[in-house]
Design an enzyme around this catalytic site. Structure first.
Site, PDB file in Angstrom:
ATOM      1  N   HIS A 365       0.910  -1.059  -0.013  1.00  0.00           N
ATOM      2  CA  HIS A 365       0.230   0.211   0.130  1.00  0.00           C
ATOM      3  C   HIS A 365       0.955   1.475  -0.086  1.00  0.00           C
ATOM      4  O   HIS A 365       0.661   2.151  -0.573  1.00  0.00           O
ATOM      5  CB  HIS A 365      -0.815   0.170   1.227  1.00  0.00           C
ATOM      6  CG  HIS A 365      -1.732  -1.379   1.285  1.00  0.00           C
ATOM      7  ND1 HIS A 365      -1.817  -1.745   2.659  1.00  0.00           N
ATOM      8  CD2 HIS A 365      -1.851  -2.363   0.591  1.00  0.00           C
ATOM      9  CE1 HIS A 365      -2.595  -2.889   2.670  1.00  0.00           C
ATOM     10  NE2 HIS A 365      -2.612  -3.345   1.526  1.00  0.00           N
ATOM     11  N   CYS A 678      -2.727  -2.446 -17.981  1.00  0.00           N
ATOM     12  CA  CYS A 678      -2.576  -1.162 -16.769  1.00  0.00           C
ATOM     13  C   CYS A 678      -1.390  -1.930 -15.653  1.00  0.00           C
ATOM     14  O   CYS A 678      -1.410  -1.274 -14.721  1.00  0.00           O
ATOM     15  CB  CYS A 678      -4.054  -1.414 -16.102  1.00  0.00           C
ATOM     16  SG  CYS A 678      -4.693  -2.619 -15.174  1.00  0.00           S
TER      17      CYS A 678
END
Length: 753
Positions: A365, A678
């Site tokens: 994260h 992506c």
């Protein structure tokens, strides 16, 4: 054996007086070794200091030949002194010369001494030197004498760490302040030059020697009781430590807080004459030294639990609460054991130049947020928080994964020049902002942004990106203290549409689970989280969660087109079920008079290999596909991309991977279903060049990648690359990579990669 006159308490008081004397550093050190020798009734006391060239140098002695001071040097693994430095353990011998590691140095005159006691000079688990006492007799040193010498060593370690001894010897500096170069894992591209700011700064113990031992013991006992009570309360409430650690960690910390051996060592350190906080620091430094040298990863992980407990005790003793984010200096580089995205966002980004972590991989994260903010970041730097102090000069290279702590002037100048070159290159990329991304043979390539925070969207204008190819909605959930409500989600999505204007946006539904655990959701123990309950699987099993998000998305997009993408789709049936939920939400909004999007397109991420064998079916059902190359490659090769031992075992341009990408490009085109990339490889010029050769025409990437990829596109010929890739894939049969041939083509044709 005679008792030491006065014991360790008297010695510490005399050391304090010696430290305060207005004399030169060498005179102070000479005075200290005399005091120690007299106190432990030893004929010899010597201090060896680890230099920044990893040698041990004799800095002071009482009893040996003083002419050997600053002359006698040895390798860090040489002799008994080197053995102590290497193991960070005390060594007591009645006959040192019979030990296999004994190394005779004739210039010191130590051949007449037999008994030997040496202890490491430790600070935060790092060995800064070695303190040695010797006797002519074959005496046996007691446990009390060893403990007293270790306590004394702590005072000497602080003297070395202060930098006061730096000028005593020509050449290299002391290890405490030496330049350190470490290689970790690159998390976010860029180079940052600045000064260390510890995210959770080490408590600096300023008063080492006790005035009143009984009072210090009372302070220690009170602090232990307070910390125990606080941890017990956390366990009862079920809260995490900091942000979201599990109950098991709390239980482990509570277990350590009641460990009798740990408590006994701290009490003994206070009895020897240290203050309560110095006792905690000394015992934890010994723990760090031992555990950092363990090969067992479980034991090394427990070091973090002990560090947390020691820091809690120290904060209680010095009356300091944990504080982060306030008063950030210019050119700050955060150094932390670990931190969450919310903690990073608390800091003033205008002053932040980089992040260094002991933990955290490229897909963590914190890495995602650092890339979004354009902050260079490096992870997996072992013991980073102990290698540097607040204010140290530091360089973070987010491209190579290198960190330079207290760099030499030459290294600093070299990196400063690299920064200037990057700045000039970025200026060249900015000049391409409004230039269409079209190859030399006229093929239009779409370049879009990956985003997850509103701050990312400021890069749309800067880079000239054509839209957002992937908006990660889970970041909003990860930085929140509780589950965002439907209204809060809708507000974010409306802000996204407002920031992007008429540019297209593809929004991915919640991709949590695996390594993306929300702090307010109970952690689910799974044998293999990457293959477990995550992403669309959670959404389909907990449809209320998915419905709330979809309703917020549809309401936010009222009157304008929307593209929604589902992650981790493994079967066509999963996609159809998710599409049915969208249809029900549209019907609900229609019944209640809400405006619907002008157009609603639904896509699937191709990141689970099973879809390769359903590619025609999924391409017929979905409005578009997007290749998540990070997970697709991980699952295709059964390689954990966070595991440094195996992460580089395959090349994404090898034959197997290229054929998988070609299959997706060809079959989706045959079904009239647009397919984009992506994942990270789409943002690397050489890899993007290969994907163009396979037929992909749209890519989504980090803001920093837009310029380099566009420069590559403008110089490439799509037809030539396609022919080259086709030829290579026909020829490659042994798992070899097309990388060498593609790199040679790029070099021969002036294609920047």
């Amino acid at each position: 054996m005679p008792a030491a006159p006065g014991g360790p308490r008297l010695l510490l008081r005399r050391l304090r007086e010696a430290m305060a004397e207005p004399v030169s550093p060498q005179q102070r050190l000479d005075r200290i070794v005399v005091l120690i020798a007299a106190n432990v009734i030893a004929e010899v006391c010597s201090v060896y200091v680890v230099r920044d060239d990893n040698t041990l140098e004799l800095f002071a002695t009482e009893g040996l030949n003083r002419d050997a001071v600053h002359i006698t040097r040895m390798r860090a693994d040489e002799g008994l002194v080197g053995l102590i430095a290497k193991t960070a353990e005390p060594l007591a011998l009645s006959d040192a010369q019979s030990h296999p590691s004994f190394s005779y140095r004739p210039e010191t005159g130590e051949e007449i001494y037999h008994a030997f006691l040496g202890v490491p000079l430790l600070r935060a688990g790092n060995t800064l030197g070695v303190l040695v006492v010797q006797n002519k007799t074959y005496r046996v040193y007691s446990e009390e004498e060893i403990e007293a010498l270790q306590t004394t060593a702590m005072v000497l370690a602080e003297l070395i760490a202060s930098g006061e001894l730096q000028a005593l010897s020509p050449g290299a500096g002391t290890a405490a302040r030496r330049p350190v170069s470490q290689r970790g894992v690159a998390l976010a591209d860029g180079i940052g030059l600045g000064h260390v700011v510890l995210h959770e700064p080490r408590i600096v113990v300023k008063t080492l020697i006790a005035e009143n031992v009984e009072r210090e013991m009372e302070r220690l006992e009170a602090a232990i009781e307070d910390v125990r009570s606080a941890i017990d309360e956390l366990v009862e409430r079920g809260d995490g430590i900091g942000s979201g650690e599990s109950r098991e960690i709390l239980e482990t910390v509570r277990m350590f807080a009641h460990d009798k051996g740990w408590l006994r060592r701290m009490r003994e350190a206070v009895q020897s004459g240290l203050t309560a906080e110095a006792a905690v620091e000394r015992v934890q430094s010994d723990n760090r030294a031992r555990m950092l040298r363990q090969s067992d990863p479980y034991l090394r992980d427990r070091l973090h639990d002990l560090d947390d407990l020691a820091n809690r005790l120290l904060r209680r003793l010095v009356g300091q609460e944990s504080q982060n984010g306030d008063g950030l200096p210019e050119n700050a580089i955060l150094v932390a054991r670990s931190m969450g995205p919310a903690a990073l966002l608390d800091y003033d980004r205008a002053r932040l130049r980089g992040v260094v972590l002991e933990e955290g991989g490229p897909t963590s994260h914190i890495a995602i947020v650092a890339r979004a903010l354009g902050i260079p970041a490096v992870g997996e730097i072992a013991n980073a928080t102990s290698l540097c102090d607040s204010g140290d000069a530091i360089i973070v290279d987010g491209l190579s994964g290198e960190v330079q702590i207290r760099p030499t002037p030459e290294v600093e100048a070299s990196y400063a020049e690299m920064v200037r070159l990057r700045a000039r290159r970025q200026e060249q990329y900015r000049a391409l902002r409004d230039v269409p991304a079209v190859t030399r043979d006229g093929v239009k390539i779409g370049l879009h942004l990956n985003a997850g925070l509103l701050v990312d969207l400021t890069h749309l204008h800067e880079t000239g990106a054509e839209g957002v190819g992937l908006f990660r909605t889970e970041l909003q959930f990860m930085i929140a203290e509780r589950m965002p409500s439907a209204a809060e989600q809708q507000t974010l999505y409306e802000a996204v549409y407002s920031a992007t204007g008429d540019l297209p946006v593809t929004i991915r539904t919640l991709d949590i689970g695996g390594d993306k655990i929300l702090p307010y959701m109970p952690a689910l123990e799974e044998e293999n989280p990457a293959l477990g309950w995550r992403a669309i699987r959670i959404g389909l099993d907990r449809p209320a969660l998915l419905r709330v998000q979809l309703r917020a998305l549809l309401k936010a997009a009222a009157g304008r087109p929307i593209k929604i993408m589902f992650p981790m789709v493994a079967t066509v049936e999963e996609f159809i079920r998710a599409r049915d939920i969208v249809d029900r939400e549209k019907a609900h909004l229609r019944r209640h008079g809400y405006a619907l999007p002008s157009d609603c397109r639904l896509g699937a991420m191709v990141e689970v290999p099973s879809l390769l064998f359903q590619i025609d079916e999924i391409a017929r059902e979905a409005d578009f596909l997007s290749v998540g190359s990070n997970d697709l490659m991980q699952f295709l090769f059964a390689v954990d991309r966070e595991n440094r031992r195996v992460a580089n075992r395959f090349d994404p341009l090898c034959g197997a991977a290229m054929r998988a990408f070609r299959l997706i490009a060809e079959r989706s085109a045959a079904q009239g279903c647009p397919a984009t990339v992506c994942g990270e490889i789409g943002g690397r010029p050489l890899e993007a060049l290969a994907l163009i050769g396979l037929g992909f025409r749209d890519f989504s990437m980090s803001p920093a990648s837009i310029g380099p990829v566009k420069a590559m596109v403008l110089s490439a010929d799509a037809a030539e690359v396609a022919a080259l890739i086709q030829s290579e894939l026909t020829r490659v049969t042994d798992g070899a990579s097309v990388r060498p041939a593609l790199a040679a083509y790029a070099k021969a044709n002036g294609v920047p990669i």
